[in-house]
Scaffold this motif. Sequence first.
Motif, PDB file in Angstrom:
ATOM      1  N   GLY A 239       0.933  -1.142   0.109  1.00 60.23           N
ATOM      2  CA  GLY A 239       0.104  -0.031   0.027  1.00 60.23           C
ATOM      3  C   GLY A 239       0.977   1.412  -0.102  1.00 60.23           C
ATOM      4  N   GLU A 240       0.328   2.168  -0.709  1.00 59.65           N
ATOM      5  CA  GLU A 240       1.182   3.493  -0.837  1.00 59.65           C
ATOM      6  C   GLU A 240       1.595   4.267   0.444  1.00 59.65           C
ATOM      7  N   GLU A 241       0.450   4.418   1.433  1.00 63.70           N
ATOM      8  CA  GLU A 241       0.456   4.820   2.689  1.00 63.70           C
ATOM      9  C   GLU A 241       1.515   3.979   3.461  1.00 63.70           C
ATOM     10  N   THR A 242       1.568   2.857   3.376  1.00 65.93           N
ATOM     11  CA  THR A 242       2.366   1.859   4.230  1.00 65.93           C
ATOM     12  C   THR A 242       3.901   2.259   3.717  1.00 65.93           C
ATOM     13  N   ALA A 243       4.070   2.188   2.259  1.00 63.81           N
ATOM     14  CA  ALA A 243       5.457   2.466   1.773  1.00 63.81           C
ATOM     15  C   ALA A 243       5.921   4.044   2.300  1.00 63.81           C
ATOM     16  N   LYS A 244       5.006   4.802   2.295  1.00 61.49           N
ATOM     17  CA  LYS A 244       5.521   6.120   2.709  1.00 61.49           C
ATOM     18  C   LYS A 244       5.933   6.146   4.161  1.00 61.49           C
ATOM     19  N   GLY A 245       5.124   5.472   5.081  1.00 59.96           N
ATOM     20  CA  GLY A 245       5.393   5.278   6.524  1.00 59.96           C
ATOM     21  C   GLY A 245       6.847   4.630   6.589  1.00 59.96           C
ATOM     22  N   LEU A 246       7.277   3.649   5.507  1.00 61.42           N
ATOM     23  CA  LEU A 246       8.418   2.967   5.853  1.00 61.42           C
ATOM     24  C   LEU A 246       9.760   3.774   5.004  1.00 61.42           C
ATOM     25  N   GLY A 247       9.124   5.136   4.763  1.00 58.95           N
ATOM     26  CA  GLY A 247      10.518   5.894   4.113  1.00 58.95           C
ATOM     27  C   GLY A 247      10.619   5.850   2.806  1.00 58.95           C
ATOM     28  N   GLU A 248       9.746   4.947   2.106  1.00 54.81           N
ATOM     29  CA  GLU A 248       9.865   5.194   0.704  1.00 54.81           C
ATOM     30  C   GLU A 248       9.614   6.351  -0.068  1.00 54.81           C
ATOM     31  N   ARG A 249      10.229   6.570  -1.113  1.00 49.70           N
ATOM     32  CA  ARG A 249       9.999   7.820  -2.062  1.00 49.70           C
ATOM     33  C   ARG A 249       9.239   7.434  -3.196  1.00 49.70           C
ATOM     34  N   THR A 250       7.890   7.306  -2.881  1.00 48.74           N
ATOM     35  CA  THR A 250       6.734   6.394  -3.742  1.00 48.74           C
ATOM     36  C   THR A 250       6.772   6.927  -5.143  1.00 48.74           C
ATOM     37  N   LEU A 251       6.925   8.288  -5.336  1.00 51.87           N
ATOM     38  CA  LEU A 251       6.844   8.786  -6.653  1.00 51.87           C
ATOM     39  C   LEU A 251       7.871   8.434  -7.580  1.00 51.87           C
TER      40      LEU A 251
END
Length: 352
Positions: A239-251
């Motif tokens: 999930g995108e929100e989970t990825a952001k919470g893990l510090g990933e630069r999703t864009l």
Amino acid sequence: MFISFIAKQQAQRPNRRKPTRAARALTALIGGLILLVVTFILSLLYGAVHVHFSTVWQSFTNDQMLTANQQIIRNIRIPRAIGAALVGALLAASGAVMQGMTRNPLASPSLMGVSSGASLVMVCTLVFAPQASVLSLMLCSFVGAGIGALLVFGIALFSRGGVSPIKLVLAGMAVTAFLNACTSTIAIRFNVARDLSFWYAGGVSGVQWLHVQLLIPVAAIGIILALMISRSINALSLGEETAKGLGERTLLVKTIAILAVLLMTGAAVSAAGAVGFIGLIVPHITRFLIGGDYRWLLPCSAVFGAVLLVGADLGARMLNPPFETPIGVVTALIGVPFFLYLSRHAAGGMRR
């Protein structure tokens, strides 16, 4: 006393743990490579003309005048088998990237407008620039793949409620149908429907050494890009929100992922046409065997995709000799039942 004796015996027993996921993935990867070598050799031996293994060996080692069968091996079957392996690897890897990036178990180049966009631009090139070089056709295929992906993601993005896996599937099906209709209309209007039949059916019969030389660097770049972000795709698939919470630069991850998909799919379509279902079924088979870690899923999918397409090409030659069955028919015979099964169970999500 007795209890301590039992405890000591338990401690001395060998620890028979189940193999780790990494060990299972490594075993699958090695097994896939061995199977790829076997199918590659069979692809050189069998076809409209069956040859002996010694003839294949001499086609590699003989520097003198080649016989007719040795010329067939060196100039036709070897580049064809290499091309099939590369195309299968590219389609399977791009399908795995798309499924992880979109969290959509039905995502694949053939269902998300990528292949149909590449085919549309390819037929336009055949009509308006019939003398275009192989490199130009490949570049046009990249552009078409980008247009198809942009249309699908644009429609899903601007729909009410934003992007979701179901909306991506619906948008992909609609865009694919629209682009295929445009392609057919142009082909009929300018009388190139016969040439277009190759792209619709798919096949590697026209792959030459020049195609292989162009495919290898593009395949290397696309797969390296995908492997670079494999850890990030693991997070993004949660999930995108989970990825952001893990510090990933999703864009940034999505941008690199889309670039890798366009490179791999564009190169594959330019060489083999719109071969379907490889990018859909291979990642799921691989995920079932080794789990959902994209650090292993991507290379294993590439190897299994290569095995499947080399085997499908061999089957296309052997089903009705001396005539060839389109390779897209063979992959469809495998893929359609799997797609129906997957469509029924897609609501359960992708297995981790």
